[in-house]
Motif scaffolding. Sequence first.
Motif, short mmCIF file in Angstrom:
data_model
loop_
_atom_site.label_atom_id
_atom_site.label_comp_id
_atom_site.label_asym_id
_atom_site.label_seq_id
_atom_site.Cartn_x
_atom_site.Cartn_y
_atom_site.Cartn_z
N SER A 63 0.84 -1.20 0.00
CA SER A 63 0.00 0.00 0.00
C SER A 63 0.87 1.24 0.00
N ALA A 64 0.42 2.27 -0.71
CA ALA A 64 1.09 3.57 -0.69
C ALA A 64 0.64 4.33 0.55
N LEU A 65 1.58 5.01 1.22
CA LEU A 65 1.28 5.75 2.44
C LEU A 65 1.03 7.22 2.12
N PRO A 66 0.14 7.86 2.87
CA PRO A 66 -0.20 9.26 2.56
C PRO A 66 0.97 10.22 2.69
N GLY A 67 1.94 9.91 3.54
CA GLY A 67 3.09 10.78 3.71
C GLY A 67 4.24 10.47 2.80
N GLY A 68 4.03 9.57 1.84
CA GLY A 68 5.10 9.16 0.95
C GLY A 68 5.63 7.79 1.34
N GLY A 69 6.22 7.10 0.39
CA GLY A 69 6.71 5.76 0.64
C GLY A 69 5.59 4.74 0.58
N ALA A 70 5.88 3.55 1.03
CA ALA A 70 4.91 2.46 0.95
C ALA A 70 5.06 1.55 2.16
N LEU A 71 4.05 0.74 2.38
CA LEU A 71 4.08 -0.27 3.45
C LEU A 71 3.88 -1.63 2.82
N ALA A 72 4.78 -2.55 3.11
CA ALA A 72 4.65 -3.93 2.65
C ALA A 72 4.37 -4.81 3.85
N PHE A 73 3.29 -5.57 3.76
CA PHE A 73 2.93 -6.52 4.82
C PHE A 73 3.14 -7.93 4.30
N PHE A 74 3.80 -8.76 5.11
CA PHE A 74 4.02 -10.16 4.77
C PHE A 74 3.42 -11.02 5.87
N GLY A 75 2.56 -11.96 5.50
CA GLY A 75 1.95 -12.86 6.48
C GLY A 75 2.06 -14.30 6.02
N ASN A 76 2.59 -15.16 6.89
CA ASN A 76 2.73 -16.58 6.58
C ASN A 76 1.55 -17.34 7.17
N VAL A 77 0.61 -17.76 6.33
CA VAL A 77 -0.59 -18.44 6.81
C VAL A 77 -0.38 -19.95 6.98
N SER A 78 0.78 -20.47 6.64
CA SER A 78 1.01 -21.91 6.68
C SER A 78 1.58 -22.34 8.03
N ARG A 79 1.65 -23.64 8.23
CA ARG A 79 2.20 -24.21 9.47
C ARG A 79 3.70 -24.42 9.39
N GLN A 80 4.30 -24.08 8.26
CA GLN A 80 5.74 -24.25 8.08
C GLN A 80 6.42 -22.89 7.96
N SER A 81 7.70 -22.86 8.34
CA SER A 81 8.49 -21.66 8.15
C SER A 81 8.66 -21.40 6.65
N ALA A 82 8.72 -20.13 6.26
CA ALA A 82 8.82 -19.77 4.84
C ALA A 82 9.98 -18.81 4.63
N THR A 83 10.85 -19.13 3.69
CA THR A 83 11.95 -18.26 3.29
C THR A 83 11.75 -17.89 1.82
N PHE A 84 11.82 -16.60 1.49
CA PHE A 84 11.47 -16.16 0.15
C PHE A 84 12.19 -14.85 -0.16
N SER A 85 12.16 -14.47 -1.42
CA SER A 85 12.73 -13.22 -1.90
C SER A 85 11.60 -12.34 -2.46
N PRO A 86 11.30 -11.21 -1.83
CA PRO A 86 10.28 -10.31 -2.38
C PRO A 86 10.69 -9.81 -3.76
N ARG A 87 9.76 -9.84 -4.71
CA ARG A 87 10.12 -9.52 -6.10
C ARG A 87 9.18 -8.51 -6.74
N PHE A 88 8.60 -7.63 -5.99
CA PHE A 88 7.73 -6.61 -6.58
C PHE A 88 8.49 -5.28 -6.67
N SER A 89 8.03 -4.40 -7.54
CA SER A 89 8.81 -3.22 -7.89
C SER A 89 9.04 -2.28 -6.71
#
Length: 652
Positions: free
Chosen positions: A591-617
């Motif tokens: 989401s874009a923030l009103p004061g500039g910049g953005a907020l990225a939220f990451f939530g792991n809904v699974s029962r296992q640990s998750a390791t990943f590389s964020p790949r969005f612009s």
Amino acid sequence: MKTFSVFALAVALAAALFSGCAPSGREAPELPGRPGPAYIQWLEEQACLRRAVSVTSVVSGSSLNWRRGSRASLLPEDARTWFFASPALTAWSGSDSLTEALVGEHAEARLAGLGVQGVLLADLADTGDEWAGRSPAAGLGTDGVGLSLGRLAGTEESFSRWKAALAGKGLLSGGTLLPADTGAGPDFFLSLRGVRDYPGLYAMTEISPRLWPLLPSLEKEETAPLSASAAAALAAQGELPSALEQDAVSEPPRGWAVTGPVDGVDGVKRRWAYRWHGRFDRPVLHWDDPSGAARRVMEAGLIDQIGLRHEALIGVSVDAWLGLDGPNDVTGHGSAGAGLEPGLSALRDLTRNAHRYGASVLVRDALPTPLLVPLAESGADFFFDSVLFPALEQSLLTGEARYARESLCRARAAGVDQRRLWRMAPEGLPRPGNARLAALMPEGWASLLTPSPDASFRINAPTLAAAACGLAPGARPNAEEAPAVRDAHALLLAARAFLPGLFMLSGTDLDGSLPEGDDWPGTPPLWQPNGSPSSRRGLPSGYPLYRRAPGCAMDDLLRAMLSARASCGIASGEFLDAPDCEEPGVLTLVSALPGGGALAFFGNVSRQSATFSPRFSRWTQASERRDLLSGSAVPEKRMTLPPRSWRAVLLR
């Protein structure tokens, strides 16, 4: 066949009132064989339509109509985190009312300390369930029948003390109007007896005696839902419309019901057909009746809530009015081109007047996502977030983030403004998608949550989290399971808190109420503000997990979550995307923030640990990435999330 005896309930209620026990707290006269003047007068003393006359006179002919514009909400931008409570979803000890219990337990201090900015006390009126001698469990308090405070809510004096306590902590307050589908109470009883303009209050019509053979055989003054074949037969005779827009959908249930013979005040026996919604003992107000009776009642509710009780946020329920009109086409009410009248007009009028009196409007109905865009034309401020519910819960139960991701992307493509949504984890109210969730429950949960075929699937967020963690129904989590339940519950809250819009907490979010034992009756356990095991009117109080399990208190986590939410201004941000992730259990929200910049939220809904590389612009182009809660730098390349955990990252 299901039936509902209005007269029998009225007689039974009157007898209870005569002995000092009644929703209204007032004494009813003895009832003769047919309604006499004393009984009619007593009913009118409880009726909304009669009270509307005195309430609306406060505004009529005054300058109050002109003090504010009708098109702008006055809710402050920094008041986007609220707390929801109602008598039917709260358990408290002793004989005090809900408002007295909240004041006595200093609930306002706890909520202010967490970072809540307002409290919405919902469904404070007496209900149709109470008038029928039932527990509020059937409708959970949503089938209101009055404009005054109900006996479980408290007196005007205790309500004033609660308002003063809120003001002392700088908290706003909110309330709710009667729904479009009320309970069966005094106004409905007066309508059936043909008293003056009361029949115009409800969507009902008198059935000609020559057509009574087409109706189901009912005892004196009983009511029952009308079968499709009987409705078609009456339509062929011109007594009912052949079809309505809303008849094209089946959820929530709706249709026509009929009464047995009712003795009118003029001595004439009549049988009525009336429109119902949700349950056949929830008649629908007739917004379009030329008498304006329903409009007067709803307008009186606005004046009472905003002008006299000084509420800043008003909850309304209009689903029963959507498509309560002849069909415009064959596509049905659920499609984008379907008619929404008179619901859209009613919502527009209620919103304009609420703004003029100084409050914002929150639509409580869980409406299909495609309807959110056309209904936004009403000017209503907030709509229930049917984008995330039940998709987010479905993702948690399956461990696959795609359900929530796809729902968010569909809403974005449809043009839904996420800032206009109010978001709350499940708190007992029936919502669309219940059947899908029940099918995903671990073995034993679905049958527990729907103990009979006619029961609505009701659940709260902690109980759903327990189901996602594989706990047995009614079992207390052990020392290892309790943190896992809290983490899953916190994930449901955080995913909502870190999106634009209004965020709503509930009592069970504070104490983690879970069902106990094998005989839990399929309604959500209650919030217990004082921590003592107790129940009200037959609803289970539940096991307060976060109070009883060492190290599982939720307050510190909620305080940090709400502080971070307020600091970044996400409530007024703009949702951008829910990009794919290489880990199927990871939900990513940007989401874009009103004061500039953005907020990225990451939530792991699974029962296992998750390791990943964020790949969005927004991630790859950011020059700085910092954890919103801790302030620490976040590496660009790889991120690891434990099971059922989450992280919010500021991007600059």
